[in-house]
Design an enzyme around this catalytic site. Structure first.
Site, mmCIF file in Angstrom:
data_model
loop_
_atom_site.group_PDB
_atom_site.id
_atom_site.type_symbol
_atom_site.label_atom_id
_atom_site.label_comp_id
_atom_site.label_asym_id
_atom_site.label_seq_id
_atom_site.Cartn_x
_atom_site.Cartn_y
_atom_site.Cartn_z
ATOM 1 N N SER A 1 0.808 -1.060 0.027
ATOM 2 C CA SER A 1 0.186 0.079 0.054
ATOM 3 C C SER A 1 0.919 1.137 -0.151
ATOM 4 O O SER A 1 0.253 2.425 -0.098
ATOM 5 C CB SER A 1 -1.005 0.073 1.230
ATOM 6 O OG SER A 1 -0.251 0.637 2.387
ATOM 7 N N LYS B 1 2.643 3.733 7.353
ATOM 8 C CA LYS B 1 1.614 4.622 6.751
ATOM 9 C C LYS B 1 2.188 6.238 6.549
ATOM 10 O O LYS B 1 3.116 6.682 7.530
ATOM 11 C CB LYS B 1 0.038 4.759 7.049
ATOM 12 C CG LYS B 1 -0.263 3.457 6.983
ATOM 13 C CD LYS B 1 -1.144 3.416 5.811
ATOM 14 C CE LYS B 1 -2.182 2.461 5.687
ATOM 15 N NZ LYS B 1 -1.838 1.204 4.575
#
Lengths: 438, 154
Positions: free
Chosen positions: B74, B111
């Site tokens: 991701s 992230k």
């Protein structure tokens, strides 16, 4: 002058939690070598009344029923995390005395009490941020009192983990709550004696007449009493004093009943202890080998046999030490008997330059160079690529007798192929199917 | 007249440690010698610099620096591919825009952190993934800031 005693809370468990956050809030225990007994517990495990030192096999049901997470000790990890904590502490004071894996003294020459407490809070925050380890701090005018302050802050519980005796109007109340066994420098024997004399707390020892203490506990006991009164008497040691002997001994994963396994095990222990010897730049002139039978490796005089040999010239060469260990073993090994533990102790250590020469058994210069070079190479390879990268053949390949460490966590900070995995796809929808963790 | 020079070797020997997880500062001793017989000092003698040491360049706070591996894709837009190794520094204070390793509801994640209008979002770097808004209910804590990404090329 202020002494701070900084000590990590539930250190081994805390180390495991840094890399396994799912353990937070859960009961966790760490087992000793050979998965023998409990040597560390989280607060939640303490509440389940799992005592320190409980043999693991006795507590299995308890572990299972309460979902306790059980780990084998991962000293590579704990050692590395300790190094990080101590390095962080060095940023706060020029003088840091590392006392054990999870404890260190700091010496501050700031006179102001408020400043010392500020430093302690700041240090707690920094250690927590940098390493993830939570510490408690005791502050006092002597090392012995700082230790008691640290012990007291843990007894108090709560969120405050810093206690300074300098701020307290009546620090004696803490000394009254400290059993005399807990005083640094008072071991079990002295404590028994003191209790018989009615001296049962740190406060009682502080108030005992100096001459009486000197007479019954010698000058070292007097130093402890003076420290309790706020007079620093203990030396400041930057480096650990050199060891007088080195030992490597372990219990076996299962009893050994044949000679070749015992020889293998001893060869392993000798290899390990010889590594430590060379690390300290020393050579040994005496070796003792012991073997122990009996249940649970209890200390039964008739269950342990040992043999000693003088080494001349003194040596640090692993193959030579292994051969000697095997010779000693031959003297004490009884076929058909079950052995639970064995060990090797190297005595009469001295630095290489000081070793006595032996006219009759001198090594030639070339031979010495060869041996020395081989050991250096072996040590540097093992240091670089991990323990046991290269080892003497006599230590065996499969080592079926080796101690159990069935629940050891990975080498998160010491092995390149055992790093922690972090998922980039957690918590969000979409994307490809999550791959299984390798 | 040129001096007799058998290959004049000005050697700089030093020890480099690449497995910097222990982050022990490598002992570097620039060792140089010119053959005694040459008689001429090496022109480089006055300019010897230490060789580049990745430990020094990439790790600013050894006690607070850890290595972790990336699982998942991701964050490919930021150059974090599955299997990459990240250098994570816990001593750096996390700021808006930093890529962080964090604990989200008790699990590790990596992230980019972004603040917009007082709300923190955890943003992926892959159009197939949605951003996560950090509401009161979610337990969130930064574990460390990603300072370098190591991607193996061979």
């Amino acid at each position: 002058m202020r002494y701070l005693l900084v000590d990590c809370n539930n250190f081994y468990v805390s180390c495991e939690r840094v890399f396994e956050p799912r353990l937070l809030g859960k009961p966790v225990v760490v087992l000793s070598n050979n998965d023998g007994c409990v040597i560390a517990r989280s607060e939640e495990a303490k509440k389940l009344c799992i005592e320190m030192g409980t043999p693991a096999f006795k507590a299995e049901t308890l572990f299972h029923v309460h979902g306790v997470h059980v780990y084998s000790s991962n000293y590579a990890l704990y050692g590395d995390m300790s190094r990080r904590v101590m390095e962080t502490l060095r940023g706060f004071a020029p003088e840091v005395e590392v006392y054990s894996l999870d404890e260190a003294f700091l010496r501050l020459t700031t006179v102001d009490d408020t400043e010392a407490t500020e430093v302690a809070h700041c240090l707690r925050r920094k250690v927590s941020q940098w390493t993830g380890i939570d510490v408690s701090v005791g502050i006092a005018s002597t090392k012995t009192l700082a230790k008691i302050a640290n012990y007291s802050v843990k007894l108090l519980g709560g969120d405050n983990k810093v206690l300074s005796f300098e701020h307290m109007p009546y620090p004696d109340q803490f000394l009254a709550d400290t059993p005399v066994e807990r005083v640094w420098g008072i071991g079990p024997r002295r404590a028994r004696f003191l209790r018989r004399q009615g001296v049962e707390t740190a406060l009682a020892l502080k108030r005992a007449p100096g001459a009486w203490v000197r007479q019954h506990l010698t000058v070292s006991g007097l130093r402890t009493a003076m420290e309790l009164r706020g007079i620093p008497c203990l030396p400041w040691e930057e480096a650990a004093p050199g060891k007088k002997s080195l030992t490597c001994s372990r219990s076996f994963g299962r009893p050994i009943t044949c000679l070749w396994e015992m020889e293998e095990a001893l060869a392993c222990y000798v290899t390990r202890v010889a590594e430590k010897l060379r690390q300290q730049g020393k050579v040994a002139s005496s070796m003792e080998v012991f073997v122990r039978g009996g249940k649970y490796a209890k200390r039964m005089a008739h269950g342990t046999r040992s043999a000693t040999l003088r080494l001349s010239p003194a040596t640090d060469y692993t193959p030579e030490l292994i051969a000697l260990a095997h010779r000693l073993l031959a003297r004490i090994y009884e076929p058909g008997k079950e052995y639970r533990k064995a060990g090797v102790i190297l005595n009469h250590l001295c630095s290489q330059g000081e070793a006595q020469l032996d006219l009759f058994h001198a090594r030639s210069e070339a031979e010495w160079q060869r041996q020395s070079s081989l050991m250096r190479t072996m040590d540097s390879l093992n240091f670089r690529f991990g323990q046991d990268t290269i080892f003497p053949g006599s230590t065996g390949l499969t080592r079926p007798w080796r101690m159990r460490q069935e629940r050891k966590s990975p080498g998160y900070t010491t092995r390149w192929n055992e790093l922690c995995w972090v998922r980039s796809d957690i918590g969000s929808s979409g994307g490809t199917e999550p791959r299984t963790l390798e | 007249m040129k001096a007799q020079q058998t290959q004049q070797n000005t050697k700089t020997a030093c020890f480099m440690s690449m497995e910097s997880v222990r982050a022990e500062r490598a002992v570097e001793s620039p060792l140089m010698w010119a053959p005694v017989a040459a008689g001429f000092p090496s022109p480089a003698d006055d300019y010897i610099e230490r060789p580049i040491d990745l430990n020094r360049e990439l790790i600013l706070h050894p006690a607070a620096t850890f290595f972790v591996r990336v699982q998942g894709d991701s964050m490919v837009g930021a150059g974090l591919w599955h299997g990459d190794t990240l250098i994570v520094d816990r001593a750096v204070d996390p700021r808006d825009g930093h890529i962080v390793v964090a604990l989200l509801d008790g699990d590790f994640t990596v992230k980019r952190m972004q603040k917009a209008g007082g709300v923190v979002h955890l943003v992926a770097e892959n159009p197939l993934y949605e951003a996560i808004e950090l509401t009161e209910e979610r337990r969130f804590e930064v574990w460390g800031v990603v300072t370098w990404v190591l991607h193996k090329a061979v």
